[in-house]
Enzyme design. Sequence first.
Site, PDB file in Angstrom:
ATOM      1  CD  GLU A  87      -3.721   7.413   4.797  1.00 11.63           C
ATOM      2  OE1 GLU A  87      -4.733   6.702   4.965  1.00 11.63           O
ATOM      3  OE2 GLU A  87      -2.600   7.140   5.273  1.00 11.63           O
ATOM      4  CD  GLU A 118      -2.664   1.233   2.594  1.00 10.82           C
ATOM      5  OE1 GLU A 118      -3.040   0.123   3.009  1.00 10.82           O
ATOM      6  OE2 GLU A 118      -2.981   2.324   3.130  1.00 10.82           O
TER       7      GLU A 118
END
Length: 453
Positions: free
Chosen positions: A158, A153
């Site tokens: 974020e 990932e």
Amino acid sequence: MLLLFAITISCDNDTASNESEEVTTVYEGWTLEWSDEFNTTEINTNNWTYELGDGTDYGLPVGWGNNEKQIYTQRSENVSIVKDGEVSALAITALEDATGGYTSAKLTTQNLFSARFGRVEVRAKMPKGQGLLPAIWMLGDNKDQISWPGCGEIDIAEVVGNEPSKFYSTLHYTSAENKHAEKQGSTVLPDGDFSDAYHIFTLDWTPESVTFSLDGQKRYMFLIENDMKEFLRSAYLILNVAVGGNWPGETDETTLFPQTMYTDYIRVYSKDGFESPEAPVLDIEEETAGQIIEVGIADNAIQDTFTSLGGLSVIAYGPGAPDISSSATAINGDKSLVYDFSGGDWGGAYLLLDTPTDISAFNQIKFSLNKPDTFVNAEIKLEAGATNALVFLKDYSGIELTNGFVEYTIPLADFIGLELSGLTVPFSIWNPQDANDAFLEVTVLIDNIYFAM
């Protein structure tokens, strides 16, 4: 030939602005391979597909494996192309409904577009608020072959909603010790926050390293080491806004809805003359986090004479997930189930039934734990169909038994909202904590689980 890609966003020298640049930047030595300008009235289904629901349709526990609260939809109020001032942008909007639940959207390019290596630049403006987690990220194309984090990932950006001026970039993978591992960097804006204006989030990805930048300025670089084969394979893009969960925490009275992540555009470039190396062959045993668990080991936790549940397995999940084994120290039968938590991060394990079971004839769950006194609290969670509910162990007193076990009795009515007619997870335990709410390194024995009147 495998392509090196980049998602590149340009707005001349004013990268942190709300004015969209109409002309696609041409970088010397790069070729535009794929883009989405979000300048049409409809989302391009040749580029994007939707993930829907609460995660259970994708083999995850309710809450997408992170205890998230939103249901993903493809309704226009959750995802559409809108005018944000002068910018035509993809809008992913988190909403609170009349019942206190939440909806949002998650778009991916899975099976439509993916690539290996290159420069990824995304021009976006983020939402903010306690309990929100907007994300621009990637997952490995082999996700259906190997579970996370073995698929790899890459979190390009974020923003945890209660830290709106700070963005995180993270790599998740399986270490040489078969543990979840991550490399993470973060950057704080000197002024304002990421909801004020558009910013450019950049990933530069080569076979040797991964570099993250903000508005054209390099922030951190991670070398791809020998146990990071995940980042030598192709990956697809994901855009979503999550509500609640292990990282951002729950919403509170300060959280205002609706909240929207706006993506101005995405452009994908290949590096001229680049020849991609062969992707490494996937080694499931080497690259799977955790351990290969003994078949039938979950039965050690269930009361020997309680046969209403049928077949079941045990699944560990999260960066702080426990190693699983069995012990001859038991309160019922020959063995108990053992969870060895490493501490330091969230995680847990859950029992998963082969077939959903109706437990509406029962009104309480009983289970026995052998744990140290430092183990003060944990989440005890049950799941049934699309519903899940949890209680906190600290709210219940146990009865001391032999062999160091303590028996707990919890009314099923305390698992508020749980639909008892289709039980799928009859027991799970998450996030063991001490009196200071710190995640514990601890060994817990679990035995004699059953439902009773």
